[in-house]
Write a protein that holds these residues in place. Structure first.
Motif, PDB file in Angstrom:
ATOM      1  N   ALA A  69     -41.553  -7.878 -42.140  1.00 25.54           N
ATOM      2  CA  ALA A  69     -41.369  -7.726 -43.587  1.00 25.54           C
ATOM      3  C   ALA A  69     -42.412  -8.490 -44.382  1.00 25.54           C
ATOM      4  O   ALA A  69     -42.655  -8.172 -45.555  1.00 25.54           O
ATOM      5  N   VAL A  70     -43.025  -9.510 -43.762  1.00 34.61           N
ATOM      6  CA  VAL A  70     -43.965 -10.359 -44.498  1.00 34.61           C
ATOM      7  C   VAL A  70     -45.359 -10.413 -43.872  1.00 34.61           C
ATOM      8  O   VAL A  70     -46.280 -10.932 -44.489  1.00 34.61           O
ATOM      9  N   SER A  71     -45.525  -9.873 -42.659  1.00 34.95           N
ATOM     10  CA  SER A  71     -46.804 -10.044 -41.970  1.00 34.95           C
ATOM     11  C   SER A  71     -47.044  -8.927 -40.958  1.00 34.95           C
ATOM     12  O   SER A  71     -46.103  -8.370 -40.376  1.00 34.95           O
ATOM     13  N   GLU A  72     -48.315  -8.612 -40.749  1.00 34.40           N
ATOM     14  CA  GLU A  72     -48.728  -7.669 -39.712  1.00 34.40           C
ATOM     15  C   GLU A  72     -49.279  -8.394 -38.489  1.00 34.40           C
ATOM     16  O   GLU A  72     -49.966  -7.794 -37.665  1.00 34.40           O
ATOM     17  N   VAL A  73     -49.006  -9.696 -38.370  1.00 27.99           N
ATOM     18  CA  VAL A  73     -49.521 -10.470 -37.243  1.00 27.99           C
ATOM     19  C   VAL A  73     -49.081  -9.836 -35.927  1.00 27.99           C
ATOM     20  O   VAL A  73     -47.920  -9.418 -35.789  1.00 27.99           O
ATOM     21  N   PRO A  74     -49.962  -9.710 -34.941  1.00 20.77           N
ATOM     22  CA  PRO A  74     -49.556  -9.170 -33.641  1.00 20.77           C
ATOM     23  C   PRO A  74     -48.484 -10.040 -32.995  1.00 20.77           C
ATOM     24  O   PRO A  74     -48.553 -11.269 -33.045  1.00 20.77           O
ATOM     25  N   VAL A  75     -47.486  -9.391 -32.387  1.00 22.02           N
ATOM     26  CA  VAL A  75     -46.377 -10.097 -31.752  1.00 22.02           C
ATOM     27  C   VAL A  75     -46.216  -9.609 -30.315  1.00 22.02           C
ATOM     28  O   VAL A  75     -46.084  -8.410 -30.076  1.00 22.02           O
ATOM     29  N   ILE A  76     -46.252 -10.553 -29.377  1.00 18.58           N
ATOM     30  CA  ILE A  76     -45.943 -10.267 -27.978  1.00 18.58           C
ATOM     31  C   ILE A  76     -44.556 -10.830 -27.704  1.00 18.58           C
ATOM     32  O   ILE A  76     -44.318 -12.023 -27.886  1.00 18.58           O
ATOM     33  N   VAL A  77     -43.644  -9.973 -27.278  1.00 16.28           N
ATOM     34  CA  VAL A  77     -42.269 -10.390 -27.008  1.00 16.28           C
ATOM     35  C   VAL A  77     -42.131 -10.775 -25.545  1.00 16.28           C
ATOM     36  O   VAL A  77     -42.656 -10.093 -24.656  1.00 16.28           O
ATOM     37  N   THR A  78     -41.431 -11.864 -25.285  1.00 18.37           N
ATOM     38  CA  THR A  78     -41.083 -12.238 -23.919  1.00 18.37           C
ATOM     39  C   THR A  78     -39.575 -12.062 -23.759  1.00 18.37           C
ATOM     40  O   THR A  78     -38.800 -12.470 -24.631  1.00 18.37           O
ATOM     41  N   THR A  79     -39.161 -11.444 -22.664  1.00 16.98           N
ATOM     42  CA  THR A  79     -37.753 -11.128 -22.480  1.00 16.98           C
ATOM     43  C   THR A  79     -37.405 -11.090 -21.001  1.00 16.98           C
ATOM     44  O   THR A  79     -38.265 -10.797 -20.161  1.00 16.98           O
ATOM     45  N   ALA A  80     -36.145 -11.384 -20.699  1.00 17.59           N
ATOM     46  CA  ALA A  80     -35.667 -11.288 -19.322  1.00 17.59           C
ATOM     47  C   ALA A  80     -35.218  -9.877 -18.994  1.00 17.59           C
ATOM     48  O   ALA A  80     -34.981  -9.553 -17.827  1.00 17.59           O
ATOM     49  N   ARG A  81     -35.096  -9.018 -20.002  1.00 17.55           N
ATOM     50  CA  ARG A  81     -34.624  -7.646 -19.785  1.00 17.55           C
ATOM     51  C   ARG A  81     -35.803  -6.722 -19.522  1.00 17.55           C
ATOM     52  O   ARG A  81     -36.785  -6.734 -20.260  1.00 17.55           O
ATOM     53  N   ASP A  82     -35.689  -5.912 -18.469  1.00 18.08           N
ATOM     54  CA  ASP A  82     -36.770  -4.982 -18.144  1.00 18.08           C
ATOM     55  C   ASP A  82     -36.292  -3.539 -18.128  1.00 18.08           C
ATOM     56  O   ASP A  82     -36.971  -2.661 -17.589  1.00 18.08           O
ATOM     57  N   ASP A  83     -35.113  -3.249 -18.724  1.00 19.88           N
ATOM     58  CA  ASP A  83     -34.621  -1.871 -18.771  1.00 19.88           C
ATOM     59  C   ASP A  83     -35.316  -1.113 -19.896  1.00 19.88           C
ATOM     60  O   ASP A  83     -35.695  -1.685 -20.923  1.00 19.88           O
ATOM     61  N   ASP A  84     -35.473   0.185 -19.707  1.00 17.53           N
ATOM     62  CA  ASP A  84     -36.231   1.004 -20.648  1.00 17.53           C
ATOM     63  C   ASP A  84     -35.687   0.963 -22.077  1.00 17.53           C
ATOM     64  O   ASP A  84     -36.473   0.824 -23.024  1.00 17.53           O
ATOM     65  N   PRO A  85     -34.362   1.096 -22.294  1.00 20.53           N
ATOM     66  CA  PRO A  85     -33.880   1.056 -23.687  1.00 20.53           C
ATOM     67  C   PRO A  85     -34.236  -0.240 -24.407  1.00 20.53           C
ATOM     68  O   PRO A  85     -34.593  -0.219 -25.590  1.00 20.53           O
ATOM     69  N   ALA A  86     -34.164  -1.365 -23.701  1.00 24.85           N
ATOM     70  CA  ALA A  86     -34.501  -2.647 -24.330  1.00 24.85           C
ATOM     71  C   ALA A  86     -35.978  -2.699 -24.698  1.00 24.85           C
ATOM     72  O   ALA A  86     -36.345  -3.176 -25.777  1.00 24.85           O
ATOM     73  N   ILE A  87     -36.825  -2.205 -23.804  1.00 24.48           N
ATOM     74  CA  ILE A  87     -38.268  -2.225 -24.065  1.00 24.48           C
ATOM     75  C   ILE A  87     -38.609  -1.304 -25.230  1.00 24.48           C
ATOM     76  O   ILE A  87     -39.377  -1.666 -26.128  1.00 24.48           O
ATOM     77  N   VAL A  88     -38.021  -0.095 -25.231  1.00 30.17           N
ATOM     78  CA  VAL A  88     -38.292   0.862 -26.306  1.00 30.17           C
ATOM     79  C   VAL A  88     -37.842   0.311 -27.651  1.00 30.17           C
ATOM     80  O   VAL A  88     -38.568   0.400 -28.649  1.00 30.17           O
ATOM     81  N   SER A  89     -36.643  -0.288 -27.703  1.00 33.70           N
ATOM     82  CA  SER A  89     -36.149  -0.830 -28.972  1.00 33.70           C
ATOM     83  C   SER A  89     -37.029  -1.982 -29.453  1.00 33.70           C
ATOM     84  O   SER A  89     -37.235  -2.149 -30.662  1.00 33.70           O
ATOM     85  N   THR A  90     -37.560  -2.757 -28.520  1.00 36.84           N
ATOM     86  CA  THR A  90     -38.450  -3.858 -28.888  1.00 36.84           C
ATOM     87  C   THR A  90     -39.743  -3.339 -29.506  1.00 36.84           C
ATOM     88  O   THR A  90     -40.203  -3.837 -30.542  1.00 36.84           O
ATOM     89  N   LEU A  91     -40.333  -2.321 -28.895  1.00 38.82           N
ATOM     90  CA  LEU A  91     -41.563  -1.743 -29.426  1.00 38.82           C
ATOM     91  C   LEU A  91     -41.307  -1.040 -30.756  1.00 38.82           C
ATOM     92  O   LEU A  91     -42.107  -1.138 -31.691  1.00 38.82           O
ATOM     93  N   ASP A  92     -40.175  -0.336 -30.844  1.00 38.74           N
ATOM     94  CA  ASP A  92     -39.841   0.354 -32.093  1.00 38.74           C
ATOM     95  C   ASP A  92     -39.606  -0.633 -33.229  1.00 38.74           C
ATOM     96  O   ASP A  92     -39.829  -0.310 -34.396  1.00 38.74           O
ATOM     97  N   ALA A  93     -39.157  -1.840 -32.903  1.00 40.02           N
ATOM     98  CA  ALA A  93     -38.895  -2.847 -33.935  1.00 40.02           C
ATOM     99  C   ALA A  93     -40.170  -3.484 -34.471  1.00 40.02           C
ATOM    100  O   ALA A  93     -40.127  -4.208 -35.461  1.00 40.02           O
TER     101      ALA A  93
END
Length: 228
Positions: A69-93
């Motif tokens: 909402a305030v920045s276009e800074v690149p963001v790399i997410v780290t997560t313990a979940r490797d299932d496809d829905p979690a990854i897709v929702s992360t990228l979509d967010a």
């Protein structure tokens, strides 16, 4: 050197990651909560953010939306979940990339360099995007691979440009439908598959032997710089 903010509540992981990235020349600061991380991002205006999703005060995806909402800074997410829905929702967010825990500092640094390379590629010139031997002119709507002009249909060009502007970032088919075809999410993914197949042929590659276009099964596709 890049200015990096790490938002990670586990002190050991945060400190090991910060030290490892500092050894490669980056300027790194860390935060253990979402709100502290947001303050560092807003005030410090870093070049990149590494964001853990499991934070004590706020869900990481909610923080990601606040960052967007305030920045276009690149963001790399780290997560313990490797299932496809979690990854897709992360990228979509709005995440630019993700790394599944546990990960090595070397792996994370490679992702950092890839995202920063994409950022440099898309900001070096206002009208031309360059990825490896690919040259894509926005206003002229022309694309070249080395010395060869690419004869692209309008949607093929639009998809290539969209992926090139997000070089090394995994893009879901739903996002391509929404942004390139301007269609609501859901359905129509076969259209994306067909155009990707046509685009691969015109780039002189195949799904079995990709060079620029890499499929991430169950998640989407990304355009990469094949240069070592």
């Amino acid at each position: 050197m890049a200015a990096i903010v790490i938002v990670e509540d586990e002190q050991r992981i945060r400190e090991l990651t910060a030290r490892g990235l500092a050894r490669t020349g980056h300027d790194v600061v860390g935060a253990s909560t979402a709100l502290a991380g947001l303050e560092l991002i807003v005030q410090g205006r870093p070049d990149l953010v590494i964001l853990d999703l499991g934070l004590p005060d706020l869900d990481g995806l909610e923080l990601l939306k606040m960052i967007r909402a305030v920045s276009e800074v690149p963001v790399i997410v780290t997560t313990a979940r490797d299932d496809d829905p979690a990854i897709v929702s992360t990228l979509d967010a709005g995440a630019d990339d993700y790394v599944v825990k546990p990960f090595s500092v070397e792996q994370l640094d490679a992702r950092v360099r890839a995202v920063l390379r994409r950022l440099t590629t898309t900001t070096d010139g206002d009208d031309e995007v360059r990825v490896g031997e690919l040259r894509i002119g926005r206003s002229a709507r022309v694309a070249r691979l080395g010395e060869r002009d690419l004869d692209l249909a309008p949607k093929e060009f639009d998809m290539l440009l969209y992926l090139a502007e997000r070089c090394e970032q995994v893009v879901s088919k739903r996002e391509l439908l929404a942004e390139v075809w301007r269609e609501p999410y859901g359905g129509g993914e076969k259209t994306v598959d067909v155009h990707l197949s046509w685009l691969r042929r015109k780039l002189g590659e195949s799904g079995a032997e990709p060079r620029y276009l890499r499929t991430v099964h169950g998640v989407g596709v990304k355009l990469v710089d094949p240069a070592p």
